[in-house]
Motif scaffolding. Structure first.
Motif, mmCIF file in Angstrom:
data_model
loop_
_atom_site.group_PDB
_atom_site.id
_atom_site.type_symbol
_atom_site.label_atom_id
_atom_site.label_comp_id
_atom_site.label_asym_id
_atom_site.label_seq_id
_atom_site.Cartn_x
_atom_site.Cartn_y
_atom_site.Cartn_z
ATOM 1 N N ASP A 62 0.666 -1.143 0.120
ATOM 2 C CA ASP A 62 0.063 0.139 -0.056
ATOM 3 C C ASP A 62 0.805 1.110 0.077
ATOM 4 O O ASP A 62 1.691 1.349 1.183
ATOM 5 C CB ASP A 62 -0.908 0.103 1.230
ATOM 6 N N PRO A 63 1.011 2.068 -1.257
ATOM 7 C CA PRO A 63 1.515 3.245 -1.179
ATOM 8 C C PRO A 63 1.362 4.154 -0.153
ATOM 9 O O PRO A 63 2.194 4.928 0.083
ATOM 10 C CB PRO A 63 1.553 3.818 -2.548
ATOM 11 N N ALA A 64 0.091 4.273 0.303
ATOM 12 C CA ALA A 64 -0.260 5.385 1.273
ATOM 13 C C ALA A 64 0.569 5.219 2.601
ATOM 14 O O ALA A 64 0.678 6.004 3.479
ATOM 15 C CB ALA A 64 -1.564 5.051 1.737
ATOM 16 N N SER A 65 0.800 3.910 3.041
ATOM 17 C CA SER A 65 1.773 3.680 4.094
ATOM 18 C C SER A 65 3.146 4.125 3.836
ATOM 19 O O SER A 65 3.603 4.373 5.089
ATOM 20 C CB SER A 65 1.817 2.298 4.565
ATOM 21 N N TYR A 66 3.509 4.323 2.963
ATOM 22 C CA TYR A 66 5.109 5.020 2.569
ATOM 23 C C TYR A 66 5.191 6.088 1.678
ATOM 24 O O TYR A 66 5.512 6.039 0.649
ATOM 25 C CB TYR A 66 5.790 3.657 2.038
ATOM 26 N N PRO A 67 4.449 7.093 2.253
ATOM 27 C CA PRO A 67 4.405 8.525 1.518
ATOM 28 C C PRO A 67 5.848 8.833 0.762
ATOM 29 O O PRO A 67 5.906 9.791 -0.111
ATOM 30 C CB PRO A 67 3.695 9.536 2.246
ATOM 31 N N HIS A 68 7.067 8.337 1.579
ATOM 32 C CA HIS A 68 8.119 9.064 1.188
ATOM 33 C C HIS A 68 9.015 8.075 0.420
ATOM 34 O O HIS A 68 10.051 8.265 -0.152
ATOM 35 C CB HIS A 68 9.004 9.084 2.520
ATOM 36 N N PHE A 69 8.080 7.104 -0.363
ATOM 37 C CA PHE A 69 8.664 6.358 -1.380
ATOM 38 C C PHE A 69 7.846 6.537 -2.530
ATOM 39 O O PHE A 69 6.839 6.919 -2.611
ATOM 40 C CB PHE A 69 8.607 4.600 -1.007
ATOM 41 N N ASP A 70 8.544 6.173 -3.888
ATOM 42 C CA ASP A 70 7.803 6.226 -4.945
ATOM 43 C C ASP A 70 7.634 4.743 -5.468
ATOM 44 O O ASP A 70 8.558 3.872 -5.146
ATOM 45 C CB ASP A 70 8.661 6.852 -6.006
ATOM 46 N N PHE A 71 6.263 4.355 -5.677
ATOM 47 C CA PHE A 71 6.010 2.991 -6.171
ATOM 48 C C PHE A 71 5.756 2.931 -7.458
ATOM 49 O O PHE A 71 5.081 3.702 -8.205
ATOM 50 C CB PHE A 71 4.869 2.794 -5.265
ATOM 51 N N ARG A 72 6.255 1.850 -8.291
ATOM 52 C CA ARG A 72 5.876 1.476 -9.669
ATOM 53 C C ARG A 72 5.597 0.273 -9.734
ATOM 54 O O ARG A 72 6.241 -0.706 -9.676
ATOM 55 C CB ARG A 72 7.173 1.760 -10.499
ATOM 56 N N SER A 73 4.567 -0.044 -10.287
ATOM 57 C CA SER A 73 3.962 -1.415 -10.370
ATOM 58 C C SER A 73 4.307 -1.983 -11.946
ATOM 59 O O SER A 73 4.385 -1.219 -12.828
ATOM 60 C CB SER A 73 2.465 -1.461 -10.269
ATOM 61 N N ILE A 74 4.803 -3.356 -12.159
ATOM 62 C CA ILE A 74 4.840 -3.890 -13.364
ATOM 63 C C ILE A 74 4.097 -5.322 -13.433
ATOM 64 O O ILE A 74 3.462 -5.694 -12.338
ATOM 65 C CB ILE A 74 6.198 -4.436 -13.624
ATOM 66 N N SER A 75 3.656 -5.463 -14.772
ATOM 67 C CA SER A 75 2.672 -6.397 -14.801
ATOM 68 C C SER A 75 3.054 -7.865 -14.438
ATOM 69 O O SER A 75 4.398 -7.877 -15.004
ATOM 70 C CB SER A 75 2.227 -6.539 -16.539
ATOM 71 N N ASP A 76 2.618 -8.617 -13.740
ATOM 72 C CA ASP A 76 3.220 -10.074 -13.560
ATOM 73 C C ASP A 76 2.568 -11.034 -14.483
ATOM 74 O O ASP A 76 3.002 -12.344 -14.306
ATOM 75 C CB ASP A 76 2.953 -10.323 -12.199
ATOM 76 N N GLY A 77 1.513 -10.665 -15.261
ATOM 77 C CA GLY A 77 0.837 -11.702 -16.181
ATOM 78 C C GLY A 77 0.181 -12.626 -15.458
ATOM 79 O O GLY A 77 -0.258 -13.680 -16.191
ATOM 80 N N THR A 82 6.790 -18.179 -7.709
ATOM 81 C CA THR A 82 7.988 -17.576 -7.996
ATOM 82 C C THR A 82 8.564 -17.815 -9.394
ATOM 83 O O THR A 82 9.146 -16.914 -10.103
ATOM 84 C CB THR A 82 8.951 -17.988 -6.876
ATOM 85 N N ASP A 83 8.408 -19.125 -9.762
ATOM 86 C CA ASP A 83 8.922 -19.441 -11.224
ATOM 87 C C ASP A 83 8.212 -18.710 -12.283
ATOM 88 O O ASP A 83 8.801 -18.217 -13.301
ATOM 89 C CB ASP A 83 8.649 -20.886 -11.520
ATOM 90 N N LEU A 84 6.667 -18.570 -12.034
ATOM 91 C CA LEU A 84 5.797 -17.602 -12.988
ATOM 92 C C LEU A 84 6.540 -16.181 -13.210
ATOM 93 O O LEU A 84 6.494 -15.786 -14.053
ATOM 94 C CB LEU A 84 4.403 -17.679 -12.796
ATOM 95 N N ILE A 85 6.766 -15.684 -11.827
ATOM 96 C CA ILE A 85 7.117 -14.350 -11.696
ATOM 97 C C ILE A 85 8.539 -14.111 -12.318
ATOM 98 O O ILE A 85 8.745 -13.158 -13.141
ATOM 99 C CB ILE A 85 6.943 -13.996 -10.394
ATOM 100 N N ASN A 86 9.391 -15.080 -12.271
ATOM 101 C CA ASN A 86 10.680 -14.963 -12.454
ATOM 102 C C ASN A 86 10.769 -15.014 -14.274
ATOM 103 O O ASN A 86 11.529 -14.461 -15.038
ATOM 104 C CB ASN A 86 11.693 -16.013 -12.100
ATOM 105 N N VAL A 87 9.743 -15.573 -14.940
ATOM 106 C CA VAL A 87 9.487 -15.528 -16.173
ATOM 107 C C VAL A 87 8.749 -14.353 -16.909
ATOM 108 O O VAL A 87 9.240 -13.772 -17.852
ATOM 109 C CB VAL A 87 9.008 -16.943 -16.600
ATOM 110 N N ARG A 88 7.624 -14.355 -16.132
ATOM 111 C CA ARG A 88 6.893 -13.224 -16.762
ATOM 112 C C ARG A 88 7.115 -11.681 -16.521
ATOM 113 O O ARG A 88 6.671 -10.742 -17.263
ATOM 114 C CB ARG A 88 5.236 -13.384 -16.384
ATOM 115 N N CYS A 89 8.114 -11.240 -15.655
ATOM 116 C CA CYS A 89 8.316 -10.153 -15.063
ATOM 117 C C CYS A 89 9.575 -9.612 -15.618
ATOM 118 O O CYS A 89 9.798 -8.271 -15.543
ATOM 119 C CB CYS A 89 8.621 -9.885 -13.608
ATOM 120 N N ARG A 90 10.163 -10.317 -16.612
ATOM 121 C CA ARG A 90 11.289 -9.963 -17.138
ATOM 122 C C ARG A 90 11.475 -8.756 -17.902
ATOM 123 O O ARG A 90 12.076 -7.706 -17.799
ATOM 124 C CB ARG A 90 11.871 -11.189 -17.848
#
Length: 457
Positions: free
Chosen positions: A46-61, A76-84
């Motif tokens: 939740d980015p609202a909990s960390y207003p001092h950080f910038d959050f960027r989301s990427i598609s995990d498919g 974890t295997d799926l994320i290692n393939v699809r987030c590349r």
């Protein structure tokens, strides 16, 4: 420190991995770095909990079915393939547009694909290892363990010592309930290899706790090591928000206030573990029969086939006369630091084990899978701050183990060991302490990494 340094960090999207990464981000923020958190859509913080950080989301498919799997290895295997590709695109754009210098990318060890992405972009990669150094040493030994016939684990050899890794027995070796047993082995070997290719490894542990494992890993990995933990105990200038994906029920704190010092058994098996209805009932009866007050976290989804407390016998809590308190999730750090808590019955995930050590709370160890088995062995047999729940999970065994840790002959020795480790965990973070010094090294080494990428971009 210059204000123009920005660090990109990415966690594996499981609760036990997100928490330490956000703690590390806070530590680095307190050292003057700007922070960008890259995250998957699945289990996004939740980015609202960390207003001092910038959050960027990427598609995990991930489809809804894939995201709801209980198989963390497959996920974890799926994320290692699809987030590349999504990560590569995001970082390439950020590096070309960012007005600040980006000295390195910091990624969870389980996200081994990030090494290839960073290599392509000529961006140094630091690895965050969210587990213990002792368990990583076991992971790094997987090829040897297989060669010597210890892996895959065979029921007939459980009590056999693992000669190369004392004090472990075969039953203490990590295994994972996966739809593809070979997948866990391959994932472990891959992330160990990519750690060796990194610019260094950051550990949520401290030198005095795991010096022998860290010494061996320095030889085996041949990359810089930064044991700067325990992360959650650093004095931070950033967020005080909860890193939990679940909302803690703070009503249990008022209940703890009414209990005697060191009288309560706190029971929590983390955010992933699941048990059968029969096991749940044995735990309930064992807790009741022990006559000790208890605070029990029963997470929705903990019991196979049940929503929440349906399997409990009718009138169970009422019959205890206020001696038991059950919540869906607890503010664990606050609970463990409460003077009423005398023992922590845990699954020995690394965050829970370290939090218990930091508060000097003895443990009842009941590991479920993966590195938890190694953590439990070290807690009970090496650091001697806990007892293993041996044999079958049965009410008599539960009652006996609770009494052993709360009122038994060994209790004073275990409490003294726990207190001594708590002191070491506190001292290492102070000026001149091991973690304090390693954090200084980490910060200055990140600066030296910066020059190569500022030329490249």
């Amino acid at each position: 420190m210059e204000e123009n340094q920005r660090l990109f960090l990415m966690a594996s999207p499981l609760q036990g991995h997100i928490t330490p990464l956000l703690h590390l981000a806070d530590i680095l923020f307190s050292k003057g770095f700007s922070i960008t958190i890259v995250h998957t859509l699945f289990n996004s913080p939740d980015p609202a909990s960390y207003p001092h950080f910038d959050f960027r989301s990427i598609s995990d498919g991930l489809s809804q079915t894939e995201a709801s799997t209980l198989d963390a290895v497959h996920l974890t295997d799926l994320i290692n393939v699809r987030c590349r590709n999504p990560l590569r695109d995001l970082l390439a754009a950020a590096l070309s547009q960012c007005r600040q210098r980006v000295p390195c990318f910091i990624a969870d060890a389980a996200l081994h694909f990030t090494q290839t992405v960073c290599d392509e972009l000529k961006l140094p990669r630091l690895v965050l290892r969210t587990g213990a150094a002792s368990s990583f040493l076991v992971f790094a030994s997987f090829p040897l363990l297989r060669q010597k016939g210890y892996l895959p684990v065979q029921e007939s050899r459980l009590e056999e010592p693992v000669v190369d890794l004392p004090p472990l027995k075969v039953k203490d070796l990590p295994k994972f309930p996966s739809q593809d047993p070979e997948a866990f082995y391959k994932l472990v070997c891959r992330f160990v290899e990519e750690c060796k290719a990194s610019s260094g490894v950051i550990w949520n542990t401290f030198e005095e706790l795991e010096s022998s494992a860290l010494t061996k890993l320095r030889q085996d990995l041949s990359v810089p090591m930064y044991p700067i933990g325990p992360f959650h105990k650093h004095c931070l200038t950033g967020s005080t928000s909860s890193t939990s994906l679940l909302t803690p029920d703070k009503s249990c704190m008022s209940w703890l206030d009414t209990q005697e010092r060191r009288s309560v058994v706190y029971v929590s098996f983390g955010s992933i573990a699941a048990i059968s209805e029969a096991e749940f009932l044995e735990i309930a009866c064992g807790l009741a029969n022990s006559k000790q007050p208890f605070l029990w976290v029963v997470r929705p989804g903990l019991i196979h086939g049940s929503e929440w407390l349906e399997p409990l016998p009718s009138g169970f809590l009422e019959n205890l006369g206020g001696r038991g308190y059950i919540v869906k999730w607890a503010p664990q750090e606050q609970v463990l630091s409460h003077p009423a808590v005398g023992a922590f019955w845990t699954h020995n995930g690394w965050n829970s084990t370290l939090e218990s050590i930091c508060e000097g709370v003895p443990m009842i160890c009941m590991p479920c899978f993966a590195d938890q088995k190694v953590n439990a062995k070290y807690a009970s047999d090496v650091w001697k701050v806990g007892v293993h729940l041996q044999n079958k999970l049965e009410r008599g065994e539960v009652e006996k183990t609770i009494k052993k840790l709360m009122v038994g002959d060994e209790v004073n020795e275990i409490r003294e060991n726990a207190f001594n480790l708590k002191e070491k965990a506190s001292v290492c973070l102070k000026q001149g302490g091991s973690s304090y010094n390693f954090l200084d090294s980490l910060v200055s080494d990140i600066f030296s990494l910066e020059s190569s990428t500022s030329k490249a971009h």
